[in-house]
Design a protein around this motif. Structure first.
Motif, mmCIF file in Angstrom:
data_model
loop_
_atom_site.group_PDB
_atom_site.id
_atom_site.type_symbol
_atom_site.label_atom_id
_atom_site.label_comp_id
_atom_site.label_asym_id
_atom_site.label_seq_id
_atom_site.Cartn_x
_atom_site.Cartn_y
_atom_site.Cartn_z
ATOM 1 N N SER A 1 0.830 -1.206 0.000
ATOM 2 C CA SER A 1 0.000 0.000 0.000
ATOM 3 C C SER A 1 0.862 1.253 0.000
ATOM 4 O O SER A 1 0.527 2.249 -0.666
ATOM 5 N N ALA A 2 1.979 1.234 0.741
ATOM 6 C CA ALA A 2 2.881 2.384 0.742
ATOM 7 C C ALA A 2 3.457 2.620 -0.655
ATOM 8 O O ALA A 2 3.556 3.767 -1.112
ATOM 9 N N ALA A 3 3.833 1.545 -1.339
ATOM 10 C CA ALA A 3 4.363 1.683 -2.697
ATOM 11 C C ALA A 3 3.305 2.254 -3.637
ATOM 12 O O ALA A 3 3.579 3.166 -4.434
ATOM 13 N N ALA A 4 2.089 1.717 -3.571
ATOM 14 C CA ALA A 4 1.012 2.198 -4.441
ATOM 15 C C ALA A 4 0.701 3.660 -4.157
ATOM 16 O O ALA A 4 0.465 4.462 -5.073
ATOM 17 N N MET A 5 0.672 4.033 -2.879
ATOM 18 C CA MET A 5 0.387 5.407 -2.495
ATOM 19 C C MET A 5 1.424 6.366 -3.064
ATOM 20 O O MET A 5 1.089 7.378 -3.697
ATOM 21 N N ARG A 6 2.702 6.062 -2.829
ATOM 22 C CA ARG A 6 3.772 6.941 -3.284
ATOM 23 C C ARG A 6 3.802 7.020 -4.821
ATOM 24 O O ARG A 6 4.010 8.095 -5.391
ATOM 25 N N ALA A 7 3.588 5.908 -5.499
ATOM 26 C CA ALA A 7 3.628 5.911 -6.967
ATOM 27 C C ALA A 7 2.446 6.679 -7.557
ATOM 28 O O ALA A 7 2.607 7.486 -8.479
ATOM 29 N N ALA A 8 1.253 6.445 -7.014
ATOM 30 C CA ALA A 8 0.073 7.139 -7.536
ATOM 31 C C ALA A 8 0.178 8.641 -7.314
ATOM 32 O O ALA A 8 -0.285 9.438 -8.148
ATOM 33 N N ALA A 9 0.802 9.057 -6.217
ATOM 34 C CA ALA A 9 0.937 10.484 -5.927
ATOM 35 C C ALA A 9 1.807 11.206 -6.941
ATOM 36 O O ALA A 9 1.713 12.430 -7.081
ATOM 37 N N THR A 10 2.645 10.471 -7.672
ATOM 38 C CA THR A 10 3.481 11.097 -8.710
ATOM 39 C C THR A 10 2.759 11.195 -10.045
ATOM 40 O O THR A 10 3.315 11.737 -11.010
ATOM 41 N N GLY A 11 1.543 10.663 -10.121
ATOM 42 C CA GLY A 11 0.786 10.710 -11.363
ATOM 43 C C GLY A 11 0.822 9.432 -12.172
ATOM 44 O O GLY A 11 0.190 9.345 -13.233
ATOM 45 N N LEU A 12 1.517 8.407 -11.686
ATOM 46 C CA LEU A 12 1.525 7.127 -12.389
ATOM 47 C C LEU A 12 0.166 6.446 -12.250
ATOM 48 O O LEU A 12 -0.514 6.595 -11.233
ATOM 49 N N ALA B 1 12.003 2.084 -3.184
ATOM 50 C CA ALA B 1 11.772 1.428 -4.472
ATOM 51 C C ALA B 1 11.045 2.364 -5.432
ATOM 52 O O ALA B 1 11.408 2.466 -6.616
ATOM 53 N N VAL B 2 10.026 3.044 -4.943
ATOM 54 C CA VAL B 2 9.243 3.924 -5.820
ATOM 55 C C VAL B 2 10.076 5.117 -6.282
ATOM 56 O O VAL B 2 9.955 5.556 -7.440
ATOM 57 N N GLN B 3 10.915 5.649 -5.413
ATOM 58 C CA GLN B 3 11.776 6.754 -5.826
ATOM 59 C C GLN B 3 12.636 6.355 -7.020
ATOM 60 O O GLN B 3 12.767 7.107 -7.993
ATOM 61 N N VAL B 4 13.200 5.178 -6.961
ATOM 62 C CA VAL B 4 14.026 4.689 -8.073
ATOM 63 C C VAL B 4 13.145 4.352 -9.280
ATOM 64 O O VAL B 4 13.498 4.638 -10.428
ATOM 65 N N ALA B 5 11.985 3.750 -9.021
ATOM 66 C CA ALA B 5 11.091 3.347 -10.112
ATOM 67 C C ALA B 5 10.609 4.534 -10.917
ATOM 68 O O ALA B 5 10.551 4.477 -12.155
ATOM 69 N N VAL B 6 10.234 5.612 -10.245
ATOM 70 C CA VAL B 6 9.730 6.788 -10.954
ATOM 71 C C VAL B 6 10.790 7.338 -11.905
ATOM 72 O O VAL B 6 10.504 7.652 -13.073
ATOM 73 N N ALA B 7 12.028 7.433 -11.416
ATOM 74 C CA ALA B 7 13.105 7.924 -12.276
ATOM 75 C C ALA B 7 13.344 6.983 -13.453
ATOM 76 O O ALA B 7 13.567 7.420 -14.587
ATOM 77 N N ALA B 8 13.284 5.681 -13.198
ATOM 78 C CA ALA B 8 13.502 4.706 -14.272
ATOM 79 C C ALA B 8 12.389 4.779 -15.318
ATOM 80 O O ALA B 8 12.643 4.710 -16.534
ATOM 81 N N LEU B 9 11.146 4.924 -14.866
ATOM 82 C CA LEU B 9 10.024 5.012 -15.803
ATOM 83 C C LEU B 9 10.096 6.290 -16.623
ATOM 84 O O LEU B 9 9.748 6.304 -17.816
ATOM 85 N N GLU B 10 10.555 7.376 -16.018
ATOM 86 C CA GLU B 10 10.705 8.623 -16.766
ATOM 87 C C GLU B 10 11.730 8.476 -17.883
ATOM 88 O O GLU B 10 11.566 9.053 -18.963
ATOM 89 N N ARG B 11 12.772 7.680 -17.650
ATOM 90 C CA ARG B 11 13.796 7.435 -18.678
ATOM 91 C C ARG B 11 13.372 6.360 -19.669
ATOM 92 O O ARG B 11 14.037 6.159 -20.684
ATOM 93 N N GLY B 12 12.314 5.643 -19.332
ATOM 94 C CA GLY B 12 11.882 4.552 -20.195
ATOM 95 C C GLY B 12 12.772 3.333 -20.113
ATOM 96 O O GLY B 12 12.825 2.524 -21.045
ATOM 97 N N ASP B 13 13.440 3.157 -18.985
ATOM 98 C CA ASP B 13 14.367 2.041 -18.801
ATOM 99 C C ASP B 13 14.083 1.382 -17.453
ATOM 100 O O ASP B 13 14.401 1.949 -16.403
ATOM 101 N N VAL B 14 13.462 0.212 -17.477
ATOM 102 C CA VAL B 14 13.180 -0.514 -16.232
ATOM 103 C C VAL B 14 13.982 -1.814 -16.185
ATOM 104 O O VAL B 14 13.548 -2.809 -15.605
ATOM 105 N N SER B 15 15.147 -1.806 -16.777
ATOM 106 C CA SER B 15 16.033 -2.964 -16.685
ATOM 107 C C SER B 15 16.535 -3.106 -15.259
ATOM 108 O O SER B 15 16.456 -2.177 -14.449
#
Length: 402
Positions: free
Chosen positions: A17-28, A305-319
């Protein structure tokens, strides 16, 4: 059900739930799924967590704050105890309400939340069970949906299937796995201090390779549980050990609930990412390797995890390479501390019951509130010189030098 999201989070415990909350708050666009019919049950937890971390995600609420914890008492097998304050302000929560409130926060941030929705497999880039993760196959109300996602976060607990489907190794050695059993007891009025939590340790007579805890949930009710090391499990089960303790400590108590399960106490996994997927919370073994407490640690891991994920998704690289800074951030924050706590647990596991009894008896006589760590260590080593060799590991990690 929508067929595509930026992020799918599997598991609606505190970390999910914490991950979903933080990710959704960024607009994902986020889908949070929970396989059970109701979030927050069953409760496999002593239900204590620190206030500071909790308030990072939502304000304290009387609906789920049961009471503050003022002290912990560590008991030996003959009844001596050392009383210490919590390392940070701590509360007992009602996990059923607490978990539901976190999921509600995720929904308010914009996440789609679904209960009774089971992940049955991962979708892969190669289409044949190989390649980067590209989503999840979900079963809801008897119907199967293939839901695409740019990234998947596995927060499906200690038995995480999602992490194993992705090829990540999550099964710990038996020596680093607790077998647990917990009861919620009632009829304890006059036998509890609601603000006082207990740990009982005795490798021969209480819990082989583990401990028993008593965490009050009021003047009349408490979570009373046990963990024993899986590699030391004998013919007597964890449940039997706990029942024996309850008959001694709380004879005649009523039983409101019971739950069993396993808990890895390795410290966080070294590998917590792969192409298109990250793991958080208990799935990533982000629990205290001494006490096995994991509510706040899982939430903090999810935030990293979400902090790193958001940056990775913005770059289009989730390797995996793009997601690996998450592992580095965890190690920088908790690596040394958890290595030291892991070493402490190993010391306690190897210590005889007689030696542990002596240490607690000594600690009960010392003015702990006025002693420095160095003074305490000196006194303990005088009483038990064999600890000197053991303590080298803790000194090199810096835990005993703070």
């Amino acid at each position: 059900m929508k067929t595509a999201y930026d992020l799918i989070v599997v598991g609606a415990g505190p970390a999910g739930s914490a991950a979903a909350m933080r990710a959704a708050a960024t607009g994902l666009s986020v889908l949070l799924v929970e396989k059970r019919q109701e979030i927050g049950v069953p409760v496999r937890c002593g239900e204590a967590t620190d206030i500071e971390t909790t308030e990072r995600f939502m304000p304290l609420d009387a609906r789920w704050v049961v009471h503050p914890v003022e002290s912990y008492a560590i008991y030996n097998a003959v009844g001596d105890c050392v009383v210490v304050p919590p390392s940070s302000p701590t509360i007992i929560v009602d996990r059923k309400v607490f978990d539901a409130a976190l999921a509600q926060q995720a929904a308010q941030a914009g996440a789609d939340v679904r209960v009774g929705t089971t992940a049955v497999s991962l979708l892969r880039e190669g289409g044949n069970g190989s390649g980067a993760v590209t989503g999840a196959r979900l079963k809801y109300m008897g119907q199967v949906y293939d839901v695409r996602a740019r990234l998947v976060i596995a927060a499906d607990g200690v038995e995480s299937q999602v992490a194993r489907w992705a090829g990540l190794k999550t099964i710990p050695p038996l020596a680093d796995y607790y077998v647990g059993f917990q009861l919620m007891l009632t009829g304890l009025a006059g036998r509890l201090n609601p603000a006082h939590c207990e740990y009982h340790i005795g490798v021969d007579s209480i819990a082989p390779g583990g401990y028993v805890w008593v965490f009050p949930k009021g003047e009349d009710t408490a979570n009373v549980g046990i963990v024993i090391a899986a590699n030391q499990a004998r013919s007597t089960s964890a449940r039997t050990w706990l029942e024996q303790f309850v008959e001694r400590r709380f004879p005649g108590a009523g039983r409101l609930s019971m739950v069993a399960g396993g808990i890895p106490v390795t410290g966080a996994l070294k590998n917590m990412v792969t192409d298109g997927l990250m793991i958080v919370g208990d799935a990533a073994h982000q629990a205290d390797p001494l006490t096995a407490g994991g509510i706040s640690l899982g939430m903090l891991g999810a935030e990293m995890a979400v902090q790193v994920a958001v940056a990775a998704l913005e770059r289009g690289d989730v390797s995996a390479r793009a997601l690996r800074p998450y592992e580095s951030r965890w190690q920088e924050r908790f690596g040394r501390q958890h290595a030291a706590l892991y070493a402490v647990r190993k010391i306690l596991t190897r210590m005889s019951e007689a030696d542990f009894n002596k240490l607690v008896a000594l600690g009960a006589r010392l003015p702990l509130d006025t002693m420095s760590h160095a003074e305490l260590i000196t006194q303990l080593l005088k009483a038990h010189p064999a600890l000197l060799l053991e303590a080298r590991t803790l000194i090199t990690t810096g835990l005993l030098l703070k």
